[in-house]
Design a protein around this motif. Structure first.
Motif: not given
Length: 195
Positions: A52, A111, A115, A131, A134
């Motif tokens: 993040k 991830q 997120l 983001e 990824f």
């Protein structure tokens, strides 16, 4: 790197920190780049894989950030990641050289879970567009890496062999203290046998 932040705000990010032996190897690549290609900023940050990106929040919400972090539900057991060679973001305005983790479904899921939890808990804090796409990496040169020096370094690093692996069994919350990043908390991944 010195981050500009207001006295009433805090700056955080979430990352995977590799074991000491791998951190030492990655730091040696950073040092090589600093010595040969005049890029030292990457040396100021411990080796890591960002899950993040940095975010700013009011300092009076520090306890909320800590509680949220410790309660993130990932449903991820520990998993192995393989570091395999080097990669680059070939952007003339901000080139980046990095150690390349092999992308795994487990890392992507971790991830994505983080997120998603962040967006739910902090809907008014913008999430960087990149983001959602990824691209895990472990930076060894950036920010003060001039593009001409990047091009020279990339010729050397693009085919250089480097392979290592480690088990990811936790991730951490880091907080910037005005000078550098400091790990404030670790979150252990649940082992399937303990679920």
């Amino acid at each position: 790197m010195r981050y500009l932040q207001m006295p009433d705000t805090c700056l955080y990010f979430i990352a995977i920190i590799p074991p000491e032996d791998i951190s030492a190897e990655v730091t040696s690549f950073k040092q090589e780049l600093a010595d040969t290609y005049n890029t030292k900023k990457a040396l100021r940050v411990m080796p890591h894989i960002t899950l993040k990106a940095p975010f700013t929040i009011n300092a009076n919400r520090d306890a909320e950030v800590m509680k949220w972090f410790l309660n993130i539900e990932t449903n991820s057991p520990p998993f192995e990641t393989i570091l395999n060679g080097f990669g680059a973001f070939d952007n003339p305005r901000n080139p980046v050289l990095f150690v390349k983790p092999e992308v795994s479904a487990a890392m992507r899921r971790l991830q994505k879970d983080i997120l998603s939890a962040f967006k739910k808990q902090f809907p008014n804090i913008p999430v960087h567009f990149h983001e959602d796409e990824f691209h895990p990496h472990m930076t060894v040169g950036y920010r003060d890496l001039a593009y001409a020096e990047f091009e020279k370094a990339w010729v050397v690093f693009k085919d250089r062999e480097y392979k290592s692996s480690f088990t990811i069994d936790s991730f951490c919350l880091l907080k910037h203290n005005g000078e550098h990043w400091k790990v404030t908390s670790y979150k252990t991944l649940a082992n399937k046998d303990t679920l």
